[in-house]
Design a protein around this motif. Structure first.
Motif, PDB file in Angstrom:
ATOM      1  N   LYS A   1     -10.359 -18.749   5.198  1.00 56.00           N
ATOM      2  CA  LYS A   1      -9.111 -19.523   5.226  1.00 56.00           C
ATOM      3  C   LYS A   1      -8.192 -19.051   6.354  1.00 56.00           C
ATOM      4  O   LYS A   1      -7.464 -19.838   6.958  1.00 56.00           O
ATOM      5  N   GLN A   2      -8.212 -17.742   6.641  1.00 57.03           N
ATOM      6  CA  GLN A   2      -7.322 -17.201   7.678  1.00 57.03           C
ATOM      7  C   GLN A   2      -7.908 -17.278   9.085  1.00 57.03           C
ATOM      8  O   GLN A   2      -7.182 -17.143  10.066  1.00 57.03           O
ATOM      9  N   MET A   3      -9.210 -17.496   9.177  1.00 59.18           N
ATOM     10  CA  MET A   3      -9.858 -17.466  10.490  1.00 59.18           C
ATOM     11  C   MET A   3      -9.290 -18.455  11.520  1.00 59.18           C
ATOM     12  O   MET A   3      -9.250 -18.128  12.710  1.00 59.18           O
TER      13      MET A   3
ATOM     14  N   TYR B   1       0.864 -13.834   1.853  1.00 62.90           N
ATOM     15  CA  TYR B   1       0.413 -14.762   2.892  1.00 62.90           C
ATOM     16  C   TYR B   1      -1.073 -14.631   3.218  1.00 62.90           C
ATOM     17  O   TYR B   1      -1.578 -15.342   4.099  1.00 62.90           O
ATOM     18  N   GLY B   2      -1.769 -13.712   2.552  1.00 65.59           N
ATOM     19  CA  GLY B   2      -3.225 -13.640   2.644  1.00 65.59           C
ATOM     20  C   GLY B   2      -3.798 -13.221   3.990  1.00 65.59           C
ATOM     21  O   GLY B   2      -4.997 -13.379   4.217  1.00 65.59           O
ATOM     22  N   GLY B   3      -2.973 -12.703   4.905  1.00 66.26           N
ATOM     23  CA  GLY B   3      -3.484 -12.235   6.195  1.00 66.26           C
ATOM     24  C   GLY B   3      -3.185 -13.180   7.351  1.00 66.26           C
ATOM     25  O   GLY B   3      -3.492 -12.871   8.503  1.00 66.26           O
ATOM     26  N   GLU B   4      -2.568 -14.311   7.010  1.00 65.80           N
ATOM     27  CA  GLU B   4      -2.236 -15.316   8.039  1.00 65.80           C
ATOM     28  C   GLU B   4      -1.385 -14.721   9.165  1.00 65.80           C
ATOM     29  O   GLU B   4      -1.666 -14.894  10.358  1.00 65.80           O
TER      30      GLU B   4
ATOM     31  N   PHE C   1      -6.312  -6.200   6.881  1.00 66.97           N
ATOM     32  CA  PHE C   1      -5.671  -6.688   5.655  1.00 66.97           C
ATOM     33  C   PHE C   1      -5.320  -5.559   4.685  1.00 66.97           C
ATOM     34  O   PHE C   1      -5.951  -4.514   4.692  1.00 66.97           O
ATOM     35  N   GLN C   2      -4.369  -5.846   3.813  1.00 69.71           N
ATOM     36  CA  GLN C   2      -4.049  -5.114   2.588  1.00 69.71           C
ATOM     37  C   GLN C   2      -3.193  -3.873   2.776  1.00 69.71           C
ATOM     38  O   GLN C   2      -3.531  -2.999   3.559  1.00 69.71           O
ATOM     39  N   GLY C   3      -2.091  -3.824   2.040  1.00 68.32           N
ATOM     40  CA  GLY C   3      -1.271  -2.615   2.070  1.00 68.32           C
ATOM     41  C   GLY C   3       0.215  -2.894   1.986  1.00 68.32           C
ATOM     42  O   GLY C   3       0.995  -2.028   1.625  1.00 68.32           O
TER      43      GLY C   3
END
Lengths: 246, 316
Positions: B137-139, B104-107, B95-97
């Motif tokens: 939530k993304q798991m 989309y929070g990593g989805e 995640f992140q960058g």
């Protein structure tokens, strides 16, 4: 005698194999450049497409123009200077009593903001973390701790603050152009990350007073750039000796 | 220890000789060949992807046109086609960058890694950037396992969702994979990791690796580490981990965004080889290690290595 023979036979059988074959070009250090095979996987491209379309419509909005490359640097860099200067301007506009601004180089996530158009995407990549703007009041003694850390780290993005790093020590410190007074309390504009003690910035933690703006620094920068651009301003790569080394 | 292994080997060869006999050996060489075929396993790995879904824009002076999920996926597919079952691993900071994560929070990251067929990942500090609830939530989008052995999640919503280790069976081999994470305090805002408790990675690693090697009888023990390759001070790192533990064969690292031109081999506490590798960041490279397990040869397993730079030639 037979043991030895069988072992040799088994070893020969075991060693008899073809080595891994690949279509990729082999280079130095076992490095293989996939330049001949760099095609995109269509399934992946299809999964990305709807996300990309929506994002691009937001991200490709131009909000500013940079007259030169702005870079991260030590003891000062034009990218860090720009970020802190913009935050100080925002604070003044909001009538926040900020004496100086300090951020951390680790929070700037691109090494260079390139000359030319600046898009919303650029600011997201510069500052992807959801850090918020915070104003803290700390004692002169705590300020000295903070300046010592900045000197030890060979500089940091700042605005409204000048210092000379002499042998990893902060000297000739000025706040808003006036000599620093250890008996005065100062208002420091910073991120909640640093105000919560991130990056060893313990001097900003447990301040005399703290005001949380509850706005993302990234959003503030975007708004500030838009407004400046609307007023005909562009971004300059400014190195003005706010932090120098002896 | 080595002596006893040697005598075990002699014993085993004697038994084999006795069971097979020279007649059988002469009559059915095919069977013997089948039994003695070395087992091969390819391990592909990435680290610190940092939401770089697309290649770097052409304007980028360092990495213009490089990286991107689509090119990585096509390369992985190609290698799978050549060699069948393999292990595909990531050492954290998925995640992140880029705005893909902010919006989309990593989805999308998890969806794409699932499509590429990742087996297992560990957690980096930035994987907490959406908070533990953001991660949970993304798991559902992740069709791969999450491992970490030195964070105690028992008083957090992540309880039961992150396993200390996972055992995979690939190419007839048993591979134990466990994860180690960096100290979050001071690195990640407190509220994002909540009541997660950090334990000393070295002590935990020795415990888990011993169990995987001796009790679970894994052929290979892999540590997915987000500790960082090495530091100037004596902060715990992959280098420290490699030299102060035993029973780990391979450490796949992250966090320091280190571009190692090739894997580094260290000697562990009992003078056995440990392989350490890390492939930069942003999905710019894919690392490949190939282990060959020769039957009856009980030496340190040293992999051969390949490194792929991922460049999208279509858009450049």
């Amino acid at each position: 005698m037979n043991n030895k023979f069988l072992f040799a036979l088994l070893f020969a059988l075991a060693s008899c194999h073809t080595s891994f074959q690949s279509n990729f070009k082999e280079g130095k250090n076992n490095k293989i450049i996939s330049d001949a095979d760099g095609e995109s996987d269509q399934t992946i491209t299809k999964i990305i497409a709807p996300y990309k379309t929506k994002l691009d419509s937001l991200m490709t909005i131009r909000i500013m123009v940079a007259d030169a490359d702005l870079t991260k640097g030590s003891p000062e860099g034009s990218l860090g200077n720009m970020v802190c200067d913009l935050l100080m301007r925002y604070a003044q506009k909001q009538k926040m009593q900020a004496d100086f601004c300090v951020m951390n180089n680790g929070g700037l996530r691109i090494p260079t903001l390139y000359k030319g158009d600046v898009f919303i995407r650029t600011v997201y990549e510069l500052m992807p973390f959801d850090n918020q703007l915070v104003l803290v009041k700390i004692s002169g003694a705590k300020c000295l701790e903070l300046f010592a850390l900045i000197a030890e780290n060979n500089g940091a993005p700042v605005s409204g603050l000048q210092m000379v790093i002499d042998n990893s020590k902060a000297t000739e410190i000025k706040i808003g152009g006036k000599p620093f007074d250890v008996n005065t309390d100062y208002w420091v504009l910073t991120s909640d990350y640093l105000a919560n003690g991130g990056d060893n910035s313990g001097a900003l933690k447990n301040p005399l007073e703290r005001i949380d703006k509850n706005s993302l620094i990234r959003d503030i920068l975007i708004a500030q750039m838009r407004e400046m651009y609307f007023d005909g301003e562009t971004l300059q790569a400014k190195i003005d000796g706010r932090i120098t080394k002896k | 220890m080595e002596e006893s292994q040697k005598s075990n080997r002699k014993q085993f060869i004697k038994q084999t000789l006795y069971l097979v006999g020279f007649g059988a050996l002469a009559n059915s060489p095919v069977n013997v060949l089948a039994q003695t075929e070395p087992k091969r396993l390819k391990i592909l790995h990435t680290n610190d992807w940092h939401s770089r879904i697309e290649p770097f824009p052409a304007i980028d002076k360092n990495y213009g046109g490089q990286g991107g999920a689509a090119v990585r996926a096509s390369l992985i597919k190609k290698i799978r086609k050549e060699s069948g079952e393999l292990l595909l691993l990531d050492a954290g900071d998925i995640f992140q960058g880029t705005p893909y994560f902010n919006f989309y929070g990593g989805e999308l990251e998890y969806k794409l890694m699932s499509e590429m067929g990742y087996d297992c990942v560990t957690l980096g500090n930035h994987d907490f950037d959406g908070g533990m609830d953001g991660l949970i939530k993304q798991m559902p989008h992740a069709k791969f396992d999450f491992v970490n052995a030195n964070y105690d999640f028992s008083k957090t919503p992540l309880q039961g969702k992150i396993k200390p280790y996972k055992i995979y069976k690939k190419q007839g081999l048993k591979i134990g994979v466990f994860g180690l994470g960096i100290e979050l305090k001071g690195l990640v805002p407190d509220k994002l990791f909540g009541n997660t408790v950090y334990h000393d990675p070295i002590a935990v690693a020795n415990e888990v690796a011993l169990m995987l090697k001796k009790e679970k009888k894994c052929d290979l023990v892999i540590c997915l580490s987000h500790l960082g390759y090495k530091y100037k001070n004596n902060k715990v790192s992959d280098e420290v981990l490699a030299t102060q533990t035993q029973n780990i064969d391979l450490i796949l690292g992250g966090h320091t965004h280190t571009f190692l031109p090739e894997p580094i081999f260290y000697k562990n506490l009992i003078n056995k080889s440990v392989c350490v590798n890390q492939v930069g960041w942003a999905g710019l490279q894919l690392g490949l290690l190939e282990y060959t397990f020769e039957p009856f040869v009980n030496t340190d397993a040293k992999p051969s290595s390949r490194l792929f730079s991922l460049t999208n030639t279509e858009n450049v």
